[in-house]
Design a protein around this motif. Structure first.
Motif, PDB file in Angstrom:
ATOM      1  N   ASN A  54       8.442  -1.788 -17.101  1.00  0.00           N
ATOM      2  CA  ASN A  54       7.897  -0.843 -18.063  1.00  0.00           C
ATOM      3  C   ASN A  54       6.380  -0.910 -18.186  1.00  0.00           C
ATOM      4  OD1 ASN A  54      10.460   0.147 -18.735  1.00  0.00           O
ATOM      5  ND2 ASN A  54      10.762  -1.438 -20.285  1.00  0.00           N
ATOM      6  N   LEU A  55       5.736  -1.715 -17.351  1.00  0.00           N
ATOM      7  CA  LEU A  55       4.276  -1.811 -17.424  1.00  0.00           C
ATOM      8  C   LEU A  55       3.641  -0.479 -17.035  1.00  0.00           C
ATOM      9  CD1 LEU A  55       3.550  -5.335 -15.863  1.00  0.00           C
ATOM     10  CD2 LEU A  55       3.492  -4.680 -18.274  1.00  0.00           C
ATOM     11  N   GLN A  56       2.706  -0.035 -17.852  1.00  0.00           N
ATOM     12  CA  GLN A  56       2.009   1.220 -17.603  1.00  0.00           C
ATOM     13  C   GLN A  56       0.575   0.999 -17.135  1.00  0.00           C
ATOM     14  OE1 GLN A  56       3.644   4.089 -17.720  1.00  0.00           O
ATOM     15  NE2 GLN A  56       5.507   3.031 -18.419  1.00  0.00           N
ATOM     16  N   ARG A  57      -0.018  -0.122 -17.542  1.00  0.00           N
ATOM     17  CA  ARG A  57      -1.405  -0.401 -17.185  1.00  0.00           C
ATOM     18  C   ARG A  57      -1.475  -1.671 -16.360  1.00  0.00           C
ATOM     19  NH1 ARG A  57      -4.472  -0.720 -22.719  1.00  0.00           N
ATOM     20  NH2 ARG A  57      -2.594  -1.891 -23.254  1.00  0.00           N
ATOM     21  N   ARG A  93       7.152  -9.331  -8.530  1.00  0.00           N
ATOM     22  CA  ARG A  93       8.103  -8.405  -9.131  1.00  0.00           C
ATOM     23  C   ARG A  93       7.436  -7.272  -9.894  1.00  0.00           C
ATOM     24  NH1 ARG A  93      13.466  -9.802  -9.208  1.00  0.00           N
ATOM     25  NH2 ARG A  93      13.580  -7.605  -9.791  1.00  0.00           N
ATOM     26  N   SER A  94       6.116  -7.283  -9.993  1.00  0.00           N
ATOM     27  CA  SER A  94       5.424  -6.271 -10.802  1.00  0.00           C
ATOM     28  C   SER A  94       5.062  -5.015 -10.026  1.00  0.00           C
ATOM     29  CB  SER A  94       4.157  -6.872 -11.410  1.00  0.00           C
ATOM     30  OG  SER A  94       3.195  -7.151 -10.403  1.00  0.00           O
ATOM     31  N   ALA A  95       5.357  -4.974  -8.745  1.00  0.00           N
ATOM     32  CA  ALA A  95       5.049  -3.809  -7.914  1.00  0.00           C
ATOM     33  C   ALA A  95       3.562  -3.479  -7.949  1.00  0.00           C
ATOM     34  CB  ALA A  95       5.880  -2.602  -8.351  1.00  0.00           C
ATOM     35  N   GLY A  96       2.740  -4.504  -7.880  1.00  0.00           N
ATOM     36  CA  GLY A  96       1.304  -4.295  -7.809  1.00  0.00           C
ATOM     37  C   GLY A  96       0.603  -4.111  -9.135  1.00  0.00           C
ATOM     38  N   LYS A  97       1.332  -4.137 -10.252  1.00  0.00           N
ATOM     39  CA  LYS A  97       0.704  -3.939 -11.560  1.00  0.00           C
ATOM     40  C   LYS A  97       0.053  -5.201 -12.101  1.00  0.00           C
ATOM     41  CE  LYS A  97       3.566  -0.091 -13.155  1.00  0.00           C
ATOM     42  NZ  LYS A  97       4.740  -0.038 -12.305  1.00  0.00           N
ATOM     43  N   ILE A  98       0.414  -6.376 -11.561  1.00  0.00           N
ATOM     44  CA  ILE A  98      -0.157  -7.643 -12.019  1.00  0.00           C
ATOM     45  C   ILE A  98      -0.862  -8.313 -10.846  1.00  0.00           C
ATOM     46  CG2 ILE A  98       0.338  -9.926 -12.965  1.00  0.00           C
ATOM     47  CD1 ILE A  98       2.682  -8.815 -14.427  1.00  0.00           C
ATOM     48  N   THR A  99      -2.059  -8.778 -11.089  1.00  0.00           N
ATOM     49  CA  THR A  99      -2.807  -9.565 -10.110  1.00  0.00           C
ATOM     50  C   THR A  99      -3.063 -10.945 -10.690  1.00  0.00           C
ATOM     51  OG1 THR A  99      -4.917  -8.713 -10.951  1.00  0.00           O
ATOM     52  CG2 THR A  99      -3.908  -7.548  -9.087  1.00  0.00           C
ATOM     53  N   LEU A 100      -3.163 -11.925  -9.814  1.00  0.00           N
ATOM     54  CA  LEU A 100      -3.334 -13.312 -10.237  1.00  0.00           C
ATOM     55  C   LEU A 100      -4.572 -13.898  -9.581  1.00  0.00           C
ATOM     56  CD1 LEU A 100      -2.254 -15.870 -11.677  1.00  0.00           C
ATOM     57  CD2 LEU A 100      -0.941 -16.354  -9.586  1.00  0.00           C
ATOM     58  N   LYS A 101      -5.345 -14.584 -10.399  1.00  0.00           N
ATOM     59  CA  LYS A 101      -6.541 -15.255  -9.909  1.00  0.00           C
ATOM     60  C   LYS A 101      -6.508 -16.702 -10.367  1.00  0.00           C
ATOM     61  CE  LYS A 101     -11.614 -14.923  -9.920  1.00  0.00           C
ATOM     62  NZ  LYS A 101     -12.777 -14.183 -10.470  1.00  0.00           N
ATOM     63  N   ARG A 102      -6.620 -17.624  -9.416  1.00  0.00           N
ATOM     64  CA  ARG A 102      -6.606 -19.057  -9.733  1.00  0.00           C
ATOM     65  C   ARG A 102      -8.038 -19.565  -9.827  1.00  0.00           C
ATOM     66  NH1 ARG A 102      -6.139 -24.431  -8.033  1.00  0.00           N
ATOM     67  NH2 ARG A 102      -4.224 -25.495  -8.697  1.00  0.00           N
ATOM     68  N   ILE A 103      -8.336 -20.274 -10.905  1.00  0.00           N
ATOM     69  CA  ILE A 103      -9.696 -20.731 -11.172  1.00  0.00           C
ATOM     70  C   ILE A 103      -9.667 -22.222 -11.467  1.00  0.00           C
ATOM     71  CG2 ILE A 103     -11.715 -20.482 -12.675  1.00  0.00           C
ATOM     72  CD1 ILE A 103     -10.787 -17.626 -13.251  1.00  0.00           C
ATOM     73  N   ASP A 104     -10.557 -22.962 -10.830  1.00  0.00           N
ATOM     74  CA  ASP A 104     -10.729 -24.392 -11.077  1.00  0.00           C
ATOM     75  C   ASP A 104     -12.020 -24.579 -11.879  1.00  0.00           C
ATOM     76  OD1 ASP A 104     -10.896 -27.113 -11.154  1.00  0.00           O
ATOM     77  OD2 ASP A 104     -11.006 -27.412  -8.988  1.00  0.00           O
ATOM     78  N   PRO A 105     -11.924 -24.719 -13.211  1.00  0.00           N
ATOM     79  CA  PRO A 105     -13.131 -24.833 -14.043  1.00  0.00           C
ATOM     80  C   PRO A 105     -13.732 -26.243 -13.958  1.00  0.00           C
ATOM     81  CG  PRO A 105     -11.193 -24.952 -15.418  1.00  0.00           C
ATOM     82  CD  PRO A 105     -10.695 -24.729 -14.012  1.00  0.00           C
ATOM     83  N   LYS A 106     -14.530 -26.464 -12.968  1.00  0.00           N
ATOM     84  CA  LYS A 106     -15.149 -27.768 -12.790  1.00  0.00           C
ATOM     85  C   LYS A 106     -16.154 -28.039 -13.914  1.00  0.00           C
ATOM     86  CE  LYS A 106     -14.557 -27.636  -7.780  1.00  0.00           C
ATOM     87  NZ  LYS A 106     -15.207 -27.707  -6.448  1.00  0.00           N
ATOM     88  N   PRO A 107     -16.401 -29.314 -14.202  1.00  0.00           N
ATOM     89  CA  PRO A 107     -17.330 -29.654 -15.293  1.00  0.00           C
ATOM     90  C   PRO A 107     -18.719 -29.052 -15.067  1.00  0.00           C
ATOM     91  CG  PRO A 107     -16.065 -31.578 -14.622  1.00  0.00           C
ATOM     92  CD  PRO A 107     -15.765 -30.508 -13.630  1.00  0.00           C
ATOM     93  N   PHE A 108     -19.293 -28.558 -16.154  1.00  0.00           N
ATOM     94  CA  PHE A 108     -20.656 -28.000 -16.161  1.00  0.00           C
ATOM     95  C   PHE A 108     -20.790 -26.788 -15.242  1.00  0.00           C
ATOM     96  CE2 PHE A 108     -20.969 -32.615 -16.852  1.00  0.00           C
ATOM     97  CZ  PHE A 108     -21.457 -32.614 -18.156  1.00  0.00           C
ATOM     98  N   SER A 109     -19.701 -26.011 -15.114  1.00  0.00           N
ATOM     99  CA  SER A 109     -19.736 -24.815 -14.278  1.00  0.00           C
ATOM    100  C   SER A 109     -19.586 -23.589 -15.166  1.00  0.00           C
ATOM    101  CB  SER A 109     -18.619 -24.849 -13.232  1.00  0.00           C
ATOM    102  OG  SER A 109     -17.352 -24.799 -13.865  1.00  0.00           O
ATOM    103  N   GLU A 110     -19.896 -22.426 -14.574  1.00  0.00           N
ATOM    104  CA  GLU A 110     -19.726 -21.179 -15.296  1.00  0.00           C
ATOM    105  C   GLU A 110     -18.250 -20.923 -15.601  1.00  0.00           C
ATOM    106  OE1 GLU A 110     -21.509 -18.011 -13.162  1.00  0.00           O
ATOM    107  OE2 GLU A 110     -23.557 -18.809 -13.302  1.00  0.00           O
ATOM    108  N   GLU A 111     -17.364 -21.366 -14.710  1.00  0.00           N
ATOM    109  CA  GLU A 111     -15.932 -21.199 -14.945  1.00  0.00           C
ATOM    110  C   GLU A 111     -15.471 -21.976 -16.166  1.00  0.00           C
ATOM    111  OE1 GLU A 111     -17.278 -21.885 -12.086  1.00  0.00           O
ATOM    112  OE2 GLU A 111     -16.830 -20.147 -10.812  1.00  0.00           O
TER     113      GLU A 111
END
Length: 618
Positions: A54-57, A93-111
C-alpha cells in the motif's frame, strides 16, 4: 599418466564450475531467499506485506551501525547482520518503493553528527569513549524534514524487530496519523502518588499509544466529541455528567469507535487516597456506564470482582517466607484470550487486578464477543471484602468455584439504539439509532498501570521500557483495529534469533527426574535404617557398645549408601555421555556430511562423464 591428467583437469573444471555457479546465482537470484528457520525469522508477515503493497510514496531507510567500534562485540555484530538482512527483505518486497543505505558513523565524522541530529542514541564505549550507533532512520527523499527513527536496536527486544521496522514504515506511509481522543478519570499523564509521596510521570502505555496516534485529551465535562476523533479511549468513567454521557452516545451512533475501560474496584484510582484524607467523603473506586451499556446490550456486574485461583499470581507478604497466590491478581495466559479476534489473537499474557465481569443482556440486538475470559474455577467476590485485606487466602474462604468462565473483556457490534431516545434538555435532538456500532469494553483499569506489565530502566540516561506482559499490546491492537488499521497487529511479536538447545534441555530434565527418584529412595532407606537403629538401641539401652546386629545394620546402610552414590554418578555420566554424543553428531553433520555429499556428487559426475565419453579410433 593420462588418467591422472584427466582427473586433475576434471577436478579443476568442477572448481571453476562451482565458482561460476556462485557468481551467476548471486547476480541472477540476488533476491531469492529460502527461510529454513523454525519461526520464519526472515519471512515477512502478511501484515508487513500489506503495508508494503500500500505504499504510495518512496521511502529511504538509513541504517546506522558503527561497524569498527563493534569489532570486539560479536553478539552485537551478529544481531546487526540480522537487522540488515531483515531490512534488505523489506527492500526486495517493496517493488522499488524502499531504498536502503548503510552508514558507518565513525567518530568525529559528518556521519556521526548526522546520526545524532536525526535522533539516534549513541552508546559510549568505555574503552575509547566514542559513541556506538545502531539505529534506523526513515524518510521521504523529497521531504527532508519528514523522518522517523528507531534510536537503538536493543537485543532484548529482538522479538519485536519486525514490528518496530513495520511501524516506522507505516508511520511514514500515513499522510496523517489517526486521532485518538482520551477521556480519563485516572492520572495517566502523571500526577502525585500519596502512598509514596512522590510525583509520577506519564504512564508507559500512554507513551506507547502516542508513538502511533495523535492524542487529544478531552475535558471531563466535555459536551461534544470532535468529529476528527477516530477512536475515543474512555478510562475509568465515573461521575460523568448527563451531557458527557450523551456526547459519548451520539459519537458511537454516528460511527465513532469506542475503547472503554471500566472497573468495579480500581486500585490505581488516586481519588481513593484523597478521600481517605477526608473523613466525611467515602472513597469512590468504581466506574461504570450503566445507562450506555444497557442501550448497547451488555452490563458490568456491579460491586463484584473476579477471583480465579487457576490464574492467580504469587505475591510475597510481609512476615511470610513463602509466596501466596493472590486470587484477584491474575496473569491470564494465551488460552484465556480469543484467538479468533484480531485484537487478542497475537497476545500471550495479560496481567490484571481486581477485574470485573461483563455479560450480555438477554434481548440485546448487538453481538457480544468475549475477548478475554477467566477459567471455570473463577468466582465472584464482593468488593467490600477487598477493604483492609491482610491475607489473600481469606477472599476464597467459604466460597466455591462457579464453573463459569466469566467475560473480562468483550467486543460489542451491531445495531443499537440511543440511551437517550428523548434527547437531553438544552441539546439539539440527535441520532436515535445506528445500524452498526463497534465498541470494545475492558472491565479493568489497573492493567493500564506500569506495575502490572512493564519495567522501566535507565539506559544511558534514557528511560527504556521492557514489557513482560502484553497489556500495552492489547490497547494498541484495539486502537489499531477500531481506527481501521490492522496491518501491524499480525507482526507485533516474532520469534527470537537465538534458540535454546531443546534436545539438551530434555536430556537434562530426564536425568534430573532420575536424580530426584534416586534421592527420594535414598531418603526413604535412610529413614527406615535410622528407625531400625533407634529400635535396636532402645532394646539394648543398657549396653555401652553397639551390638553385632547394630553394627551389621549400620554396615549394610553404609554399603547401600555407597551403591546409590555410585548409581547417581553413573546417571550423571550417562547424562554427559548423551550430550557429548549429540554434540558429536551435530559436528559431523555440519562439518563432514556436507563436504562428503559434495565429494560424492563430484565423483558421480566424473564417473558418468567417463562412461559417456566418446571413443576415437587411432
Amino acid at each position: 599418466m593420462k588418467r591422472t591428467l584427466y582427473s586433475g583437469i576434471g577436478l579443476l573444471l568442477i572448481a571453476l564450475a562451482f565458482l561460476v555457479f556462485n557468481l551467476l546465482s548471486g547476480l541472477l537470484f540476488s533476491q531469492a531467499r529460502l527461510d529454513l528457520t523454525q519461526q520464519k525469522l526472515y519471512t515477512l508477515s502478511e501484515g508487513t506485506i500489506r503495508i508494503l503493497n500500500n505504499l504510495q510514496r518512496p521511502i529511504e531507510l538509513q541504517f546506522f551501525f558503527s561497524d569498527e567500534l563493534a569489532r570486539d562485540l560479536p553478539a552485537l555484530r551478529n544481531y546487526a547482520r540480522r537487522v540488515e538482512e531483515m531490512l534488505k527483505t523489506y527492500v526486495d518486497r517493496s517493488a522499488g518503493k524502499i531504498t536502503l543505505k548503510r552508514i558507518d558513523p565513525k567518530p568525529f565524522s559528518e556521519e556521526e553528527d548526522r546520526a545524532a541530529e536525526l535522533g539516534l542514541q549513541g552508546v559510549p564505549m568505555q574503552q575509547m569513549g566514542d559513541n556506538l550507533y545502531f539505529g534506523l532512520v526513515g524518510g521521504h527523499p523529497s521531504e527532508g524534514d519528514t523522518t522517523e527513527a528507531i534510536p537503538f536496536f536493543q537485543q532484548d527486544r529482538e522479538a519485536f524487530l519486525e514490528y518496530e521496522i513495520s511501524r516506522l514504515i507505516q508511520s511514514l506511509a500515513q499522510t496523517e496519523r489517526p486521532l485518538v481522543g482520551i477521556l480519563s478519570g485516572l492520572p495517566m499523564e502523571g500526577g502525585f502518588d500519596f502512598r509514596t509521596q512522590q510525583p509520577t510521570g506519564p504512564w508507559v502505555v500512554l507513551e506507547e499509544v502516542r508513538q502511533m496516534f495523535r492524542l487529544q485529551a478531552l475535558p471531563p465535562a466535555t459536551n461534544q466529541i470532535p468529529d476528527e476523533v477516530s477512536v475515543l479511549m474512555l478510562v475509568h468513567p465515573k461521575d460523568l455528567s448527563e451531557s458527557t454521557r450523551y456526547a459519548i452516545d451520539q459519537f458511537v451512533l454516528r460511527g465513532g469507535k469506542l475503547l472503554v475501560f471500566v472497573d468495579p474496584y480500581s486500585e490505581v484510582d488516586s481519588s481513593m487516597d484523597l478521600a481517605a484524607l477526608q473523613e466525611d467523603s467515602p472513597p469512590i473506586h468504581h466506574s461504570n456506564l450503566e445507562t450506555l451499556f444497557q442501550a448497547w446490550g451488555l452490563r458490568l456486574i456491579p460491586d463484584r470482582v473476579v477471583a480465579d485461583p487457576a490464574y492467580a499470581i504469587s505475591v510475597n507478604l510481609d512476615g511470610q517466607k513463602r509466596p501466596v497466590r493472590h486470587p484477584v491478581l491474575l496473569s491470564l495466559p494465551a488460552r484465556a484470550l480469543d484467538k479468533q479476534d484480531i485484537v487478542s489473537s497475537e497476545l500471550d499474557m495479560l496481567n490484571v487486578a481486581t477485574i470485573g465481569a461483563l455479560e450480555p443482556l438477554p434481548d440485546a440486538a448487538t453481538r457480544f464477543t468475549p475477548l478475554v475470559r477467566s477459567s471455570e474455577e473463577a468466582l465472584l467476590v464482593d468488593t467490600q471484602r477487598l477493604l483492609n485485606l491482610n491475607n489473600p487466602r481469606d477472599l476464597l474462604r467459604g466460597l466455591k468455584a462457579s464453573g463459569t468462565a466469566y467475560t473480562l473483556a468483550a467486543r460489542v457490534q451491531g445495531p443499537a439504539k440511543s440511551a437517550f431516545p428523548e434527547g437531553i434538555e438544552g441539546r439539539v435532538e440527535g441520532l436515535k439509532s445506528a445500524d452498526s456500532i463497534n465498541v470494545i469494553v475492558v472491565a479493568d483499569t489497573d492493567l493500564l498501570a506500569d506495575r502490572l506489565w512493564v519495567q522501566v530502566q535507565e539506559f544511558f540516561g534514557q528511560p527504556i521500557p521492557t514489557p513482560w506482559a502484553d497489556n500495552a499490546s492489547l490497547v494498541i491492537n484495539a486502537l489499531d483495529n477500531l481506527a481501521g488499521s490492522d496491518a501491524l497487529i499480525s507482526v507485533r511479536s516474532r520469534g527470537r534469533y537465538s534458540r535454546p538447545f531443546t534436545r539438551v534441555e530434555a536430556i537434562q530434565r530426564d536425568a534430573e527426574e532420575q536424580f530426584r527418584e534416586k534421592e527420594e529412595r535414598l531418603q526413604q532407606r535412610l529413614m527406615a535404617t535410622e528407625q531400625r537403629l533407634v529400635e535396636l538401641q532402645g532394646a539394648n539401652a543398657q549396653a555401652l557398645e553397639m551390638s553385632p546386629e547394630q553394627q551389621h545394620t549400620l554396615q549394610q546402610f553404609l554399603q547401600e549408601k555407597l551403591a546409590i552414590r555410585k548409581e547417581l554418578r553413573e546417571v550423571r555420566y550417562d547424562l554427559n555421555a548423551d550430550i557429548e554424543a549429540l554434540g558429536r553428531s551435530l559436528k559431523f553433520i555440519n562439518i563432514a556430511l556436507m563436504p562428503l555429499l559434495l565429494t560424492l556428487g563430484a565423483l558421480f559426475w566424473l564417473w558418468r562423464h567417463r562412461r559417456v565419453r566418446p571413443t576415437f579410433l587411432d
